[in-house]
Design a protein around this motif. Structure first.
Motif, PDB file in Angstrom:
ATOM      1  N   SER A   1     -51.346 -16.922  20.002  1.00 52.02           N
ATOM      2  CA  SER A   1     -51.219 -18.438  19.499  1.00 52.02           C
ATOM      3  C   SER A   1     -50.986 -19.246  20.576  1.00 52.02           C
ATOM      4  O   SER A   1     -50.964 -20.522  20.342  1.00 52.02           O
ATOM      5  N   GLY A   2     -50.432 -18.803  21.767  1.00 51.06           N
ATOM      6  CA  GLY A   2     -49.925 -19.768  22.821  1.00 51.06           C
ATOM      7  C   GLY A   2     -48.355 -19.792  22.780  1.00 51.06           C
ATOM      8  O   GLY A   2     -47.843 -20.225  23.687  1.00 51.06           O
ATOM      9  N   ASP A   3     -47.731 -19.049  21.567  1.00 51.92           N
ATOM     10  CA  ASP A   3     -46.134 -19.067  21.712  1.00 51.92           C
ATOM     11  C   ASP A   3     -45.617 -17.853  22.458  1.00 51.92           C
ATOM     12  O   ASP A   3     -46.262 -16.890  22.653  1.00 51.92           O
TER      13      ASP A   3
ATOM     14  N   SER B   1     -51.497 -23.586  15.621  1.00 44.83           N
ATOM     15  CA  SER B   1     -50.021 -23.246  15.272  1.00 44.83           C
ATOM     16  C   SER B   1     -49.139 -24.490  14.923  1.00 44.83           C
ATOM     17  O   SER B   1     -48.433 -24.430  14.460  1.00 44.83           O
ATOM     18  N   VAL B   2     -49.315 -25.662  15.602  1.00 45.13           N
ATOM     19  CA  VAL B   2     -48.527 -26.739  15.598  1.00 45.13           C
ATOM     20  C   VAL B   2     -48.945 -27.271  14.042  1.00 45.13           C
ATOM     21  O   VAL B   2     -47.898 -27.686  13.325  1.00 45.13           O
ATOM     22  N   ALA B   3     -50.021 -26.886  13.504  1.00 48.87           N
ATOM     23  CA  ALA B   3     -50.567 -27.282  12.057  1.00 48.87           C
ATOM     24  C   ALA B   3     -49.810 -26.572  11.085  1.00 48.87           C
ATOM     25  O   ALA B   3     -49.842 -26.859   9.929  1.00 48.87           O
ATOM     26  N   GLY B   4     -49.122 -25.365  11.388  1.00 50.80           N
ATOM     27  CA  GLY B   4     -48.604 -24.545  10.609  1.00 50.80           C
ATOM     28  C   GLY B   4     -49.430 -23.154  10.160  1.00 50.80           C
ATOM     29  O   GLY B   4     -49.157 -22.737   9.185  1.00 50.80           O
ATOM     30  N   ALA B   5     -50.432 -23.014  10.977  1.00 52.17           N
ATOM     31  CA  ALA B   5     -51.294 -21.825  10.483  1.00 52.17           C
ATOM     32  C   ALA B   5     -50.844 -20.442  10.652  1.00 52.17           C
ATOM     33  O   ALA B   5     -49.979 -20.663  12.188  1.00 52.17           O
ATOM     34  N   TRP B   6     -50.725 -19.464   9.743  1.00 48.59           N
ATOM     35  CA  TRP B   6     -50.167 -18.407  10.072  1.00 48.59           C
ATOM     36  C   TRP B   6     -50.977 -17.020  10.214  1.00 48.59           C
ATOM     37  O   TRP B   6     -50.850 -16.024  10.644  1.00 48.59           O
ATOM     38  N   ASN B   7     -52.404 -17.308   9.921  1.00 43.20           N
ATOM     39  CA  ASN B   7     -53.470 -16.387   9.904  1.00 43.20           C
ATOM     40  C   ASN B   7     -54.492 -17.029  11.025  1.00 43.20           C
ATOM     41  O   ASN B   7     -54.513 -18.379  11.488  1.00 43.20           O
ATOM     42  N   LYS B   8     -55.324 -16.297  11.749  1.00 46.10           N
ATOM     43  CA  LYS B   8     -56.487 -16.556  12.637  1.00 46.10           C
ATOM     44  C   LYS B   8     -57.612 -17.197  11.955  1.00 46.10           C
ATOM     45  O   LYS B   8     -58.276 -16.288  10.958  1.00 46.10           O
ATOM     46  N   LEU B   9     -57.722 -18.459  12.170  1.00 45.26           N
ATOM     47  CA  LEU B   9     -59.056 -18.955  11.358  1.00 45.26           C
ATOM     48  C   LEU B   9     -60.326 -19.284  12.058  1.00 45.26           C
ATOM     49  O   LEU B   9     -61.198 -19.652  11.474  1.00 45.26           O
TER      50      LEU B   9
ATOM     51  N   PRO C   1     -62.794 -30.959  31.964  1.00 50.48           N
ATOM     52  CA  PRO C   1     -63.098 -30.528  30.846  1.00 50.48           C
ATOM     53  C   PRO C   1     -62.039 -28.886  30.892  1.00 50.48           C
ATOM     54  O   PRO C   1     -61.636 -28.402  32.024  1.00 50.48           O
ATOM     55  N   LEU C   2     -61.761 -28.460  29.711  1.00 53.04           N
ATOM     56  CA  LEU C   2     -61.181 -27.203  29.596  1.00 53.04           C
ATOM     57  C   LEU C   2     -61.880 -26.204  30.129  1.00 53.04           C
ATOM     58  O   LEU C   2     -63.239 -26.195  29.895  1.00 53.04           O
ATOM     59  N   SER C   3     -61.566 -25.114  30.731  1.00 53.11           N
ATOM     60  CA  SER C   3     -62.038 -23.780  30.675  1.00 53.11           C
ATOM     61  C   SER C   3     -62.514 -23.090  29.559  1.00 53.11           C
ATOM     62  O   SER C   3     -61.974 -23.406  28.377  1.00 53.11           O
ATOM     63  N   LYS C   4     -63.179 -22.144  29.574  1.00 53.36           N
ATOM     64  CA  LYS C   4     -63.634 -21.464  28.457  1.00 53.36           C
ATOM     65  C   LYS C   4     -62.615 -20.556  27.931  1.00 53.36           C
ATOM     66  O   LYS C   4     -62.112 -20.573  26.592  1.00 53.36           O
ATOM     67  N   GLU C   5     -61.324 -19.967  28.961  1.00 52.49           N
ATOM     68  CA  GLU C   5     -60.350 -19.383  28.399  1.00 52.49           C
ATOM     69  C   GLU C   5     -59.507 -20.425  27.541  1.00 52.49           C
ATOM     70  O   GLU C   5     -58.724 -20.261  26.488  1.00 52.49           O
ATOM     71  N   GLU C   6     -59.425 -21.678  28.216  1.00 51.94           N
ATOM     72  CA  GLU C   6     -58.400 -22.443  27.714  1.00 51.94           C
ATOM     73  C   GLU C   6     -58.808 -23.103  26.324  1.00 51.94           C
ATOM     74  O   GLU C   6     -58.256 -23.538  25.731  1.00 51.94           O
ATOM     75  N   VAL C   7     -60.238 -23.281  25.908  1.00 58.37           N
ATOM     76  CA  VAL C   7     -60.364 -23.558  24.956  1.00 58.37           C
ATOM     77  C   VAL C   7     -60.031 -22.770  23.639  1.00 58.37           C
ATOM     78  O   VAL C   7     -59.614 -23.336  22.736  1.00 58.37           O
ATOM     79  N   ALA C   8     -60.019 -21.298  23.829  1.00 54.57           N
ATOM     80  CA  ALA C   8     -59.470 -20.413  22.908  1.00 54.57           C
ATOM     81  C   ALA C   8     -58.039 -20.776  22.793  1.00 54.57           C
ATOM     82  O   ALA C   8     -57.517 -21.008  21.646  1.00 54.57           O
ATOM     83  N   ALA C   9     -57.195 -21.057  23.816  1.00 53.60           N
ATOM     84  CA  ALA C   9     -55.641 -21.423  23.825  1.00 53.60           C
ATOM     85  C   ALA C   9     -55.604 -22.853  23.194  1.00 53.60           C
ATOM     86  O   ALA C   9     -54.762 -22.810  22.394  1.00 53.60           O
ATOM     87  N   TYR C  10     -56.602 -23.469  23.306  1.00 54.84           N
ATOM     88  CA  TYR C  10     -56.409 -24.840  22.990  1.00 54.84           C
ATOM     89  C   TYR C  10     -56.334 -25.081  21.364  1.00 54.84           C
ATOM     90  O   TYR C  10     -55.479 -25.519  20.556  1.00 54.84           O
ATOM     91  N   VAL C  11     -57.500 -24.203  20.728  1.00 50.46           N
ATOM     92  CA  VAL C  11     -57.577 -24.357  19.492  1.00 50.46           C
ATOM     93  C   VAL C  11     -56.527 -23.464  18.553  1.00 50.46           C
ATOM     94  O   VAL C  11     -55.794 -24.045  17.866  1.00 50.46           O
ATOM     95  N   ASN C  12     -55.973 -22.206  19.186  1.00 48.77           N
ATOM     96  CA  ASN C  12     -54.889 -21.898  18.737  1.00 48.77           C
ATOM     97  C   ASN C  12     -53.747 -22.590  18.613  1.00 48.77           C
ATOM     98  O   ASN C  12     -52.596 -22.631  17.816  1.00 48.77           O
ATOM     99  N   HIS C  13     -53.541 -23.233  19.706  1.00 44.44           N
ATOM    100  CA  HIS C  13     -52.157 -24.297  20.014  1.00 44.44           C
ATOM    101  C   HIS C  13     -52.009 -25.349  18.699  1.00 44.44           C
ATOM    102  O   HIS C  13     -51.204 -25.503  18.131  1.00 44.44           O
TER     103      HIS C  13
END
Length: 538
Positions: A440-442, A207-215, A192-204
């Motif tokens: 965002s991971g970028d 970002s791919v889906a075109g989000a410009w704001n923090k959701l 499984p992903l680590s706690k820190e990777e979960v946040a990066a995973y969601v933001n990634h």
């Protein structure tokens, strides 16, 4: 339903295995490298296991983008078959014609063997990929093993990749399957992903889906980790339902209460309680086992041997040693109020160029164009902090503030548990664990190009770039460089590059692109700016 409400181009948390959404954690990068290695090796089995929803199928889809053009691939998606049905499926996948209504195993095998010999004669490889391989019974596994007996005097004709759940490993450890287990040339298990990777995973994915704001509010990531146990598929289900909940409630971001309610709907109220209680019992059991093991180890060491110092690999050391100064976390600061936020990108690239000794001139082209004149190139990608640690180069990161607005900072160093940033014109120190909450991971970084570099180095290339490559590898491998001024990028050099790529956790495809060149520069030490100076520990 919520896509337009949040300004998204597409739904970010679909559970379909879309390679564009693959978040390349270190585990997933290594898993992909093992699969590519399997395709490029000389036969045998490659085994990839992981719990349900950890990303095995998505990695497999990503593998198709890395597959050499001279490779034929057969997919078996549902292995709950008879031996005859399995062989027929392989024939169908590879467009092998066989007598209609045939039920003879020998006839199927003879046709497959003839096809493999013909493909080998034409310089093509054949790969069989079996998903959900834990569903294979003993007879099917034995038949799969027998297929690898198809060979010439020098080469196996069929490469087999099996993807399955953890019980597949247990099956292969059985005595009657030891012959198959001995033919596994590469194996990897995805956790499984680590706690820190979960946040990066969601933001990634956002970002791919075109989000410009923090959701998602920063406070939701820790809860999401505990609810999902770090399993990507569960993260997708919970986040998708949470965004729908935020939309229904008219909220612009997901908060903790919305997330918990979404999890209840995903698991079902009774199931949610059962899941939560089970998770607590698991943790308690692990704690008891851990304590017992620790006490046993302490007693044994006390009785028999002195204390030993255990050292970690360089990358892990880089993020685990020095305590963080109080109040220095990334959550404690934002874009400076006295600077317009629209200037953040220009200032960040100005700071990045300065790290490389290049003076940024605002009216003289983009930062990347100015870098090119100094023999440098930009590399823009998405990844995690571990990705940047492996590349070991200062980078511009795309961040979000409390209001969800985008701004840019320059990551210049990592030491212990802290990361040093330049934000605007000021230097700040942050806890590395907090970075994923705002990032965002970028990222974009600079790297030094070899002489006369025109693009990725491939088989048959010649010239100064190949000579540079051979000399760098010679330094790393402790050998003499090739003589002459115009060496060829041939099979010998390609094999050396693949070995280097595999040692660095890269996809061992033999193509020398930016990622490989950056690692080569870092390995030999060029004096370029780095995030972590690993020479200090030597």
């Amino acid at each position: 339903m919520y896509r337009k409400y949040f300004g998204l181009k597409e739904l970010p948390f679909s559970i379909s295995p879309d390679p564009r959404y693959l978040y390349m954690s270190d585990q997933h990068r290594e898993a992909l490298a093992h699969l590519v290695y399997g395709i490029n090796s000389e036969g045998g089995f490659v085994l990839l296991t992981g719990e349900v929803g950890t990303g095995k199928t998505t990695i497999c889809r990503c593998l198709l983008d890395q597959t050499p053009e001279d490779t034929n691939i057969a997919f078996v998606l549902n292995p709950r078959l008879t031996v005859e049905e399995l062989l027929a499926t392989i024939c169908n996948e590879l467009s092998i014609h066989y007598p209609e209504g045939n039920t003879s195993i020998k006839v199927f095998v003879d046709h497959i063997n003839a096809y493999l010999l013909d493909a080998h004669a034409r310089g093509r490889k054949t790969v069989l990929i079996i998903e959900e391989a834990q569903n294979l019974n003993a007879d099917l596994l034995e038949q799969v093993r027998l297929l690898t007996n198809l060979e010439t005097n020098k080469h196996k004709l069929l490469q087999i990749i099996m993807l399955g759940q953890p019980e597949l490993k247990n099956m292969l450890s059985r005595t009657e399957l030891r012959q198959l287990a001995q033919r596994i040339t590469a194996r990897y298990h995805i956790g499984p992903l680590s706690k820190e990777e979960v946040a990066a995973y969601v933001n990634h994915r956002l970002s791919v889906a075109g989000a410009w704001n923090k959701l998602f509010l920063d406070s939701t990531y820790g809860k999401l980790y505990h609810l999902s146990k770090g399993i990507p598929r569960l993260i997708n289900l919970i986040c998708d339902r949470a965004l729908l909940g935020a939309y229904v409630q008219g909220k612009d971001r997901v908060d903790k209460s919305t997330l918990v309610k979404a999890a209840r709907e995903v698991f079902g109220e009774p199931g949610f309680r059962k899941y939560r209680n089970l998770f607590r019992w698991v943790l308690a059991g692990m704690a008891l086992i851990g304590c017992a093991a620790a006490l046993t180890a302490i007693y044994y060491n006390y009785q028999t041997q002195p204390l030993a110092v255990v050292t970690s690999p360089p990358v892990q050391q880089a993020i685990s040693t020095r305590p963080v100064e109080e109040g220095s976390g990334l959550l404690q600061w934002d874009w400076p109020a006295d600077e317009p936020i629209y200037r953040s990108e220009g200032l960040a690239y100005q700071s990045l160029l300065k790290q490389w000794g290049v003076i940024y001139k605002p009216n003289n082209g983009s930062a990347c164009q100015q870098a090119m004149t100094q023999g440098l190139s930009c590399l823009g990608a998405r990844g995690s902090l571990d990705s940047l640690l492996h590349l070991n180069s200062p980078a511009v990161l795309k961040m979000f503030n409390d209001q969800g607005r985008v701004f840019y900072v320059t990551l210049t160093a990592i030491q212990g548990q802290t990361a040093t940033f330049i934000i605007g014109n000021k230097t700040k120190i942050a806890d590395v664990k907090d970075v994923a909450l705002r990032w965002s991971g970028d990222y974009t970084l600079l790297w030094r190009m070899p002489p006369k570099y025109q693009g990725s180095v491939k088989r048959g290339d010649q010239g100064p770039v190949v000579q540079w490559l051979d000399r760098k590898l010679a330094l790393i491998q402790g050998r003499k460089a090739q003589s002459g001024e115009n060496p060829l990028y041939d099979d010998i050099l390609i094999k050396q590059v693949k070995n280097f790529q595999l040692s660095e956790g890269l996809v061992p495809d033999g193509i020398v692109g930016p990622q490989t060149l950056i690692r080569l520069n870092s390995a030999v030490g060029t004096g370029d700016p780095v995030l972590v100076d690993r020479r200090k520990g030597k």
